[in-house]
Scaffold this motif. Structure first.
Motif, PDB file in Angstrom:
ATOM      1  N   SER A  47      29.303  67.477   1.661  1.00 30.56           N
ATOM      2  CA  SER A  47      29.869  66.477   0.517  1.00 30.56           C
ATOM      3  C   SER A  47      29.691  67.289  -0.916  1.00 30.56           C
ATOM      4  CB  SER A  47      28.998  65.237   0.311  1.00 30.56           C
ATOM      5  OG  SER A  47      29.174  64.682  -0.698  1.00 30.56           O
ATOM      6  N   LEU A  48      28.580  68.078  -1.114  1.00 26.25           N
ATOM      7  CA  LEU A  48      28.711  68.944  -2.123  1.00 26.25           C
ATOM      8  C   LEU A  48      29.522  70.266  -2.312  1.00 26.25           C
ATOM      9  CD1 LEU A  48      24.548  69.419  -1.900  1.00 26.25           C
ATOM     10  CD2 LEU A  48      25.870  68.244  -3.912  1.00 26.25           C
ATOM     11  N   ARG A  56      32.283  69.763  -1.064  1.00 35.01           N
ATOM     12  CA  ARG A  56      33.845  69.228  -1.236  1.00 35.01           C
ATOM     13  C   ARG A  56      33.896  68.945  -2.989  1.00 35.01           C
ATOM     14  NH1 ARG A  56      32.292  65.515   2.861  1.00 35.01           N
ATOM     15  NH2 ARG A  56      33.212  66.423   4.928  1.00 35.01           N
ATOM     16  N   GLN A  57      32.948  68.737  -3.451  1.00 30.36           N
ATOM     17  CA  GLN A  57      32.630  68.221  -4.981  1.00 30.36           C
ATOM     18  C   GLN A  57      32.879  69.894  -5.765  1.00 30.36           C
ATOM     19  OE1 GLN A  57      29.245  65.930  -5.832  1.00 30.36           O
ATOM     20  NE2 GLN A  57      29.267  64.824  -4.014  1.00 30.36           N
ATOM     21  N   GLY A  58      32.023  70.611  -5.273  1.00 29.86           N
ATOM     22  CA  GLY A  58      32.125  71.711  -6.092  1.00 29.86           C
ATOM     23  C   GLY A  58      33.254  72.712  -5.842  1.00 29.86           C
ATOM     24  N   ALA A 107      36.207  71.181  -5.519  1.00 32.17           N
ATOM     25  CA  ALA A 107      37.419  70.314  -6.031  1.00 32.17           C
ATOM     26  C   ALA A 107      37.346  71.004  -7.658  1.00 32.17           C
ATOM     27  CB  ALA A 107      37.158  68.952  -5.820  1.00 32.17           C
ATOM     28  N   ALA A 108      36.163  71.471  -8.207  1.00 34.29           N
ATOM     29  CA  ALA A 108      36.236  71.651  -9.559  1.00 34.29           C
ATOM     30  C   ALA A 108      36.574  72.964 -10.071  1.00 34.29           C
ATOM     31  CB  ALA A 108      34.631  71.548  -9.876  1.00 34.29           C
ATOM     32  N   ALA A 164      30.299  72.300 -12.318  1.00 23.95           N
ATOM     33  CA  ALA A 164      29.924  71.709 -11.113  1.00 23.95           C
ATOM     34  C   ALA A 164      29.988  72.554 -10.026  1.00 23.95           C
ATOM     35  CB  ALA A 164      31.157  70.636 -10.791  1.00 23.95           C
ATOM     36  N   ARG A 165      30.904  73.554 -10.088  1.00 21.95           N
ATOM     37  CA  ARG A 165      31.057  74.545  -9.149  1.00 21.95           C
ATOM     38  C   ARG A 165      29.561  75.507  -9.205  1.00 21.95           C
ATOM     39  NH1 ARG A 165      36.041  77.949  -6.620  1.00 21.95           N
ATOM     40  NH2 ARG A 165      36.380  75.733  -6.191  1.00 21.95           N
ATOM     41  N   MET A 224      26.819  74.013  -7.496  1.00 23.51           N
ATOM     42  CA  MET A 224      26.750  73.722  -6.158  1.00 23.51           C
ATOM     43  C   MET A 224      25.298  74.419  -5.297  1.00 23.51           C
ATOM     44  SD  MET A 224      30.052  74.029  -3.576  1.00 23.51           S
ATOM     45  CE  MET A 224      30.477  75.733  -4.190  1.00 23.51           C
TER      46      MET A 224
END
Length: 393
Positions: A43-44, A46-48, A50-51, A57-58, A61
């Motif tokens: 999940s982390l 995918r979030q990172g 996507a940034a 955010a990246r 991560m």
């Protein structure tokens, strides 16, 4: 009235059940923690990813993945001591109780052949048996703590798979960034948390390693207390009863007579012993047989009392081509189960729909291969072993 010789009866079926029951709880703790950690770092990622590159955010991560891994590792490390104590102590009690029941049966059928049989009530563990149980417990505790420590590094592994290894593959092999990232990530997720090597140099992932270590500790603790109780009752010789599916390591000891007398001078591979009732051959001491591989991890053989003149031994078996094929077929089934678990893990942790669909196809293909293999070799399929947590969740 004279008693008739009888074939040795063993407690291997009970030991197999005890191993399954006690190991399941420990494996569940570690396997569930591993699956939760994999889901969290996925999940982390995918979030990172996507940034935008260079965004907060990246850049954050890696830190968040490391925090997650260290949190899980600390929780499991705190559980290592009570888990190891519980399973080894319970296994020792089961082994003692099984020996008590076996001694009661022997006393009833051969009352004149045992010099010192106590009544079939719980007995305190002997000093030797207690020392063995403590040593086994500490060994399992160290193995579980080592597993927890290795978990702490998974955050770094996940970050490298998502960023560094993908970039490296892109530069060295000319693949597209998306393909490089997908390949590195899928490879890590299919393996899970790895880096565990046993005394024989074999590599394991987390769930399989914890299962192997715990099953081995349960088996050793059961057998140590079982043997200690038998020895305290005056049993000097043992044998290993035939097993339905022996492996090539244990088969040579089935039907062999082993001595429990430490320092008895049994130094040769085969010694002849003259008892007041009969003359028989002793293949080795119990400890020599164990050193040669008897009671290896996942073995469910147990020691059986050998009473000279009263125990009727079966003819010892040779390792046949049929045995070899059956053993290889069982090992192949374990390999197919691992492939299905790996594909399911990739599916859960997939970073995109393409990877998820590919993993789902691999799951179905692996399950089809298992069905065909089980049917071809008349094996018993155990679907729980195809689950990501080995069915202990």
């Amino acid at each position: 009235m004279a008693t008739q010789p009888s074939q040795p009866a063993d407690d291997s079926a009970e030991l197999a059940l005890i191993v399954e029951l006690l190991a399941a709880g420990v494996v569940q703790e570690f396997a569930t923690a591993e699956q939760d950690l994999i889901a969290e770092v996925a999940s982390l990622a995918r979030q990172g990813l996507a940034a935008p590159v260079g965004s907060a955010a990246r850049l954050d991560m890696l830190r968040r993945m490391q925090i997650a891994a260290h949190r899980v590792a600390a929780e499991l490390r705190s559980r290592a001591t009570p888990l190891a104590r519980r399973v080894t102590d319970e296994a020792a009690r089961y082994g003692m109780a099984a020996a008590q029941r076996r001694l009661a049966m022997l006393a009833a059928s051969h009352p004149s052949l045992l010099r010192t049989l106590t009544a079939p009530q719980p007995e305190p563990v002997s000093a030797h048996g207690l020392a063995s149980t403590v040593a086994i417990r500490l060994d399992l505790q160290r193995n579980l703590e080592d597993a927890a420590v290795r978990i702490a590094r998974f955050g770094d592994d996940a970050y490298r798979a998502a960023i560094a290894r993908a970039a490296e593959a892109e530069v060295l092999h000319g693949v597209t960034p998306a393909a490089a990232q997908r390949g590195a990530w899928d490879e890590l997720m299919s393996q899970g948390i790895t880096g565990f090597t046993d005394s024989r140099g074999r590599r394991w992932n987390l769930a399989s390693y914890v299962e192997m270590a715990t099953r081995s500790a349960v088996q050793r603790s059961f057998n140590a207390s079982h043997r200690a109780r038998m020895t305290a009752a005056g049993i000097e010789y043992f044998t290993v009863a035939p097993h339905a599916h022996p492996c090539p390591i244990c088969l040579p000891w089935e039907g062999a007579v082993l001595s429990d007398r430490f320092g008895s001078g049994l130094t040769s591979a085969l010694s002849t012993v003259s008892d007041e009732r009969v003359q028989f051959e002793v293949a080795a001491t119990v400890d020599q047989a164990i050193a040669a591989g008897l009671f290896h991890p996942n073995c469910t053989h147990t020691l059986v009392a050998y009473l000279p003149g009263a125990t009727r031994m079966q003819q010892r078996s040779e390792w046949t081509q049929a045995d070899r094929e059956a053993y290889r077929a069982a090992q192949r089934l374990r390999e197919l189960e691992r492939r299905v678990r790996a594909a399911k893990q990739r599916e859960v942790a997939a970073l995109d729909d393409v990877s998820r669909a590919r993993a789902r196809r691999d799951v179905r293909a692996g399950q089809a291969a298992i069905r065909a293999h089980v049917a071809a070799h008349r094996l018993v399929r155990r679907p729980r072993r195809e689950q990501r947590d080995l069915g202990n969740g």
